[in-house]
Design an enzyme around this catalytic site. Structure first.
Site, PDB file in Angstrom:
ATOM      1  N   GLY A   1     -33.338 -16.045  22.887  1.00  0.00           N
ATOM      2  CA  GLY A   1     -33.582 -17.274  23.644  1.00  0.00           C
ATOM      3  C   GLY A   1     -33.800 -17.921  22.091  1.00  0.00           C
TER       4      GLY A   1
ATOM      5  N   HIS B   1     -36.836  -3.258  27.101  1.00  0.00           N
ATOM      6  CA  HIS B   1     -36.077  -4.791  26.631  1.00  0.00           C
ATOM      7  C   HIS B   1     -37.388  -5.473  25.376  1.00  0.00           C
ATOM      8  CE1 HIS B   1     -35.789  -8.704  26.602  1.00  0.00           C
ATOM      9  NE2 HIS B   1     -34.375  -9.109  26.998  1.00  0.00           N
TER      10      HIS B   1
ATOM     11  N   GLU C   1     -29.930  -5.432  20.714  1.00  0.00           N
ATOM     12  CA  GLU C   1     -30.442  -7.580  21.251  1.00  0.00           C
ATOM     13  C   GLU C   1     -30.826  -7.322  20.086  1.00  0.00           C
ATOM     14  OE1 GLU C   1     -30.246  -9.009  25.338  1.00  0.00           O
ATOM     15  OE2 GLU C   1     -32.119  -7.889  24.913  1.00  0.00           O
TER      16      GLU C   1
ATOM     17  N   SER D   1     -29.013 -14.783  23.022  1.00  0.00           N
ATOM     18  CA  SER D   1     -28.092 -16.119  22.716  1.00  0.00           C
ATOM     19  C   SER D   1     -26.659 -16.699  23.294  1.00  0.00           C
ATOM     20  CB  SER D   1     -28.532 -16.901  21.584  1.00  0.00           C
ATOM     21  OG  SER D   1     -30.005 -17.723  21.239  1.00  0.00           O
TER      22      SER D   1
ATOM     23  N   GLU E   1     -39.125  -7.585  25.663  1.00  0.00           N
ATOM     24  CA  GLU E   1     -40.139  -8.491  25.695  1.00  0.00           C
ATOM     25  C   GLU E   1     -40.890  -7.556  25.754  1.00  0.00           C
ATOM     26  OE1 GLU E   1     -37.963 -11.312  27.743  1.00  0.00           O
ATOM     27  OE2 GLU E   1     -37.417 -12.514  25.828  1.00  0.00           O
TER      28      GLU E   1
ATOM     29  N   ASN F   1     -29.847 -11.221  33.208  1.00  0.00           N
ATOM     30  CA  ASN F   1     -31.083 -10.441  33.042  1.00  0.00           C
ATOM     31  C   ASN F   1     -31.300 -12.085  33.441  1.00  0.00           C
ATOM     32  OD1 ASN F   1     -33.611 -10.287  32.632  1.00  0.00           O
ATOM     33  ND2 ASN F   1     -33.371  -9.814  30.002  1.00  0.00           N
ATOM     34  N   TRP F   2     -32.490 -12.120  34.652  1.00  0.00           N
ATOM     35  CA  TRP F   2     -33.105 -13.446  35.201  1.00  0.00           C
ATOM     36  C   TRP F   2     -34.899 -13.736  34.387  1.00  0.00           C
ATOM     37  CZ3 TRP F   2     -31.015 -13.893  40.341  1.00  0.00           C
ATOM     38  CH2 TRP F   2     -29.443 -14.059  40.882  1.00  0.00           C
ATOM     39  N   LYS F   3     -34.947 -12.260  33.941  1.00  0.00           N
ATOM     40  CA  LYS F   3     -36.737 -12.639  33.409  1.00  0.00           C
ATOM     41  C   LYS F   3     -37.452 -13.386  34.439  1.00  0.00           C
ATOM     42  CE  LYS F   3     -34.685 -12.784  29.104  1.00  0.00           C
ATOM     43  NZ  LYS F   3     -34.412 -13.048  27.087  1.00  0.00           N
TER      44      LYS F   3
ATOM     45  N   GLY G   1     -30.887 -16.694  29.710  1.00  0.00           N
ATOM     46  CA  GLY G   1     -31.016 -18.220  29.798  1.00  0.00           C
ATOM     47  C   GLY G   1     -29.208 -18.449  30.426  1.00  0.00           C
TER      48      GLY G   1
HETATM   49  P1  PGA Z   1     -31.027 -14.957  25.575  1.00  0.00           P
HETATM   50  O1  PGA Z   1     -31.789 -13.739  26.569  1.00  0.00           O
HETATM   51  O2  PGA Z   1     -29.051 -14.962  25.777  1.00  0.00           O
HETATM   52  O3  PGA Z   1     -31.228 -16.139  26.260  1.00  0.00           O
HETATM   53  O4  PGA Z   1     -30.721 -14.884  24.392  1.00  0.00           O
HETATM   54  C1  PGA Z   1     -30.759 -12.281  26.041  1.00  0.00           C
HETATM   55  C2  PGA Z   1     -32.137 -10.829  26.538  1.00  0.00           C
HETATM   56  O5  PGA Z   1     -32.978 -11.444  26.687  1.00  0.00           O
HETATM   57  O6  PGA Z   1     -31.025 -10.181  27.474  1.00  0.00           O
END
Ligand code: PGA
Length: 262
Positions: free
Chosen positions: A173, A95, A167, A214, A97, A10-12, A236
């Site tokens: 993150g 997600h 998650e 993470s 976010e 997931n490149w966000k 990430g």
């Molecule tokens: P992260 O993000 O690996 O940077 O913790 C995971 C995600 O949001 O899917």
């Protein structure tokens, strides 16, 4: 029944279209041999067309990071599943976010899941608790309720065509991750058992469930070694080609054809 591991990057809000194309050009040769692992990249909407053109004929699949549930209309800023269908295989929905910044609700996640499936695409449905909920011991009931609402009204066969990503928000993150055993326990009791209650044991045995938060090459093996974890949703580390390739390699070694259980 063996579930094919799935690693989704997931490149966000990272990588311009040019950067996204350059990245998949670098990444694809590194992971194209691992055909016992499903490999997915999720660029921004803006980069989907260029990445889809670059990956035509490649085993690497593409996800969008969201979709609206209506097919068209007065929904400024939104993108429908029919617009995405020629470009992607998967759509990430729910997600944390989006839940935090865009007021995504469980009900909307459910509408999106239905729309994504109806378009012949596969949703990756993200669920997970906050740090406060975790510390208050509310994780399992909260995640169960997210799963119940997200999957409401679907059919048992749909469980073959969707992925659930557990998650914990406090692990996204932050560099902090759940231990493999704890993540597996929550995935079993809050996610897989809920699918079993809703759609039966066969559907629960078939549905693929990722851990996210993470995930990196150093902790990937711990997650992949768990019986209920079928892959990872990765932020990430998915932005670094060597790390992404290492995650795929570990998934293949631990859960793919080369593993003792396969
Ligand atoms: P992260 O993000 O690996 O940077 O913790 C995971 C995600 O949001 O899917």
């Amino acid at each position: 029944m063996a579930r094919m591991p799935i690693i989704a990057g997931n490149w966000k809000m990272n990588k311009t279209p040019d950067e996204a194309v350059a990245f998949v050009r670098e990444l694809t040769p590194m992971i194209s041999h691992s055909d016992d692992v499903e490999r997915v990249v999720a660029p921004t909407f803006l980069a989907l067309a260029a990445v889809a053109a670059e990956l035509r004929g490649s085993p690497v699949k593409i996800a969008a990071q969201d979709a609206h549930w209506e097919s068209s209309g007065a929904f400024t800023s939104q993108v429908s599943v029919s617009m995405l269908a020629p470009l992607v295989d998967y759509v990430i929905i729910g997600h944390s976010e989006c839940r935090a910044f865009l007021n995504e609700t469980d009900e909307n996640v459910n509408r999106k899941a239905q729309a994504v499936l109806a378009a012949g695409l596969k949703p990756i449905i993200a669920v997970g608790e906050s740090l406060e909920q975790n510390e208050a011991g509310e994780t399992v009931p909260f995640v169960r309720s997210q799963v119940r609402t997200a999957l409401a009204g679907l059919a048992p066969k749909d469980m073959n065509n969707l992925v659930i990503a557990y998650e914990p928000i406090w692990a996204i993150g932050t560099g902090r991750s759940a231990s493999g055993e704890i993540a597996d326990d929550i995935i079993k009791t809050a996610v897989r058992d809920t699918v079993a209650e809703l759609y039966g044991v066969d559907a629960a045995a078939a549905v693929r469930i990722q851990y996210g938060g993470s995930v990196k090459p150093e902790n990937m093996e711990e997650f992949m070694a768990q019986p209920n974890i079928d892959g990872a949703l990765v932020g990430g580390a998915s932005l670094v080609a060597d790390d992404f390739a290492a995650l795929v390699e570990i998934a293949s070694r631990v859960k793919g054809r080369r593993s003792a259980s396969a």
